[in-house]
Design a protein around this motif. Sequence first.
Motif, PDB file in Angstrom:
ATOM      1  N   GLY A  33      11.639   1.326  53.745  1.00  0.00           N
ATOM      2  CA  GLY A  33      12.907   0.959  54.367  1.00  0.00           C
ATOM      3  C   GLY A  33      14.008   1.962  54.080  1.00  0.00           C
ATOM      4  O   GLY A  33      14.824   2.279  54.950  1.00  0.00           O
ATOM      5  N   VAL A  75      16.704  -3.014  48.947  1.00  0.00           N
ATOM      6  CA  VAL A  75      15.254  -3.183  49.044  1.00  0.00           C
ATOM      7  C   VAL A  75      14.440  -2.491  47.964  1.00  0.00           C
ATOM      8  O   VAL A  75      13.261  -2.814  47.772  1.00  0.00           O
ATOM      9  CB  VAL A  75      14.763  -2.694  50.433  1.00  0.00           C
ATOM     10  N   PRO A  90      17.568  -4.239  57.794  1.00  0.00           N
ATOM     11  CA  PRO A  90      17.184  -4.622  56.422  1.00  0.00           C
ATOM     12  C   PRO A  90      18.081  -5.697  55.836  1.00  0.00           C
ATOM     13  O   PRO A  90      17.632  -6.518  55.027  1.00  0.00           O
ATOM     14  CB  PRO A  90      17.293  -3.306  55.632  1.00  0.00           C
TER      15      PRO A  90
END
Length: 281
Positions: free
Chosen positions: A93, A134, A244
């Motif tokens: 990500g 993340v 995200p």
Amino acid sequence: MKQNLSDLSLTALAPIVWGSTYIVSTEFLVGFSPMTVAMLRALPAGVFLLAIVRQLPADVWWLRSFILGALNISIFLSMLFVAAYRLPGGVAGTVLSAQPLIVVFLASFLLSSRLRALAVLGALAGMIGVALLVLTPDAALDPIGIAAGLAGATSMAMGVTLARKWQPPVSPLTFTAWQLTAGGLLLVPVVVLIDGSIPVPTLSNLMGLVWLGLIGAALTYVLWFRGIGRLAPSAVSSLLFLSPLTAMLLRWGFLGQSLTVLQITGASLVIGSIWLIQRSS
């Protein structure tokens, strides 16, 4: 100003919906390979939209549709899944979040847009925000996975920039139909070579595919390409930071995952970066 805000809001719906891809795939499409999901997401949606618009490309738009379909759909999704398999989700990500920064430089080169320091700063802040959202301390790095992630980010960045440069003589609905169909067709031989066959879908599988196809592709890409035609490429690409952020909120809301201070800080950075890039545009 009011029209610009309306365009931003509608365009932002696309990456927000795309943020649901992970949870829908893991909860409703167990047993389906990522490449098969990508193809089933793009091709039926493209054919569905073609049936509505009843208009095929003409002249140079055949080639351009396949180029854009490859950049925005086929190559991007293929590299996305390679990165997802080779890297922990957080690393993948973070690497893919380089796309808005790449768009800033591509737009300057291909569209002769002014290179604004505020846009570069905002894109960097967004990458840091995504990393805080993340990344985990034990995240491992894989050269092939990182290369695939950067290739995917560059592919869609190029697709966004060229879609802006090649303003089509048709509506966003028709433009989306061409790209989704072309991108889906290019994925068919990949699925045949890698997967061989497609599992017989259950009712749960069909629900997931309908969401990813009709909502996550047909509707959202229409809004996305509409936004590309009306807004600066950097302004559009910055909205991808919302994916995200949405994915994190969905995991928190539906899977019971807790939010850390770092993740909340990352979310704040993501929102701030989008605001900075919009200001620069």
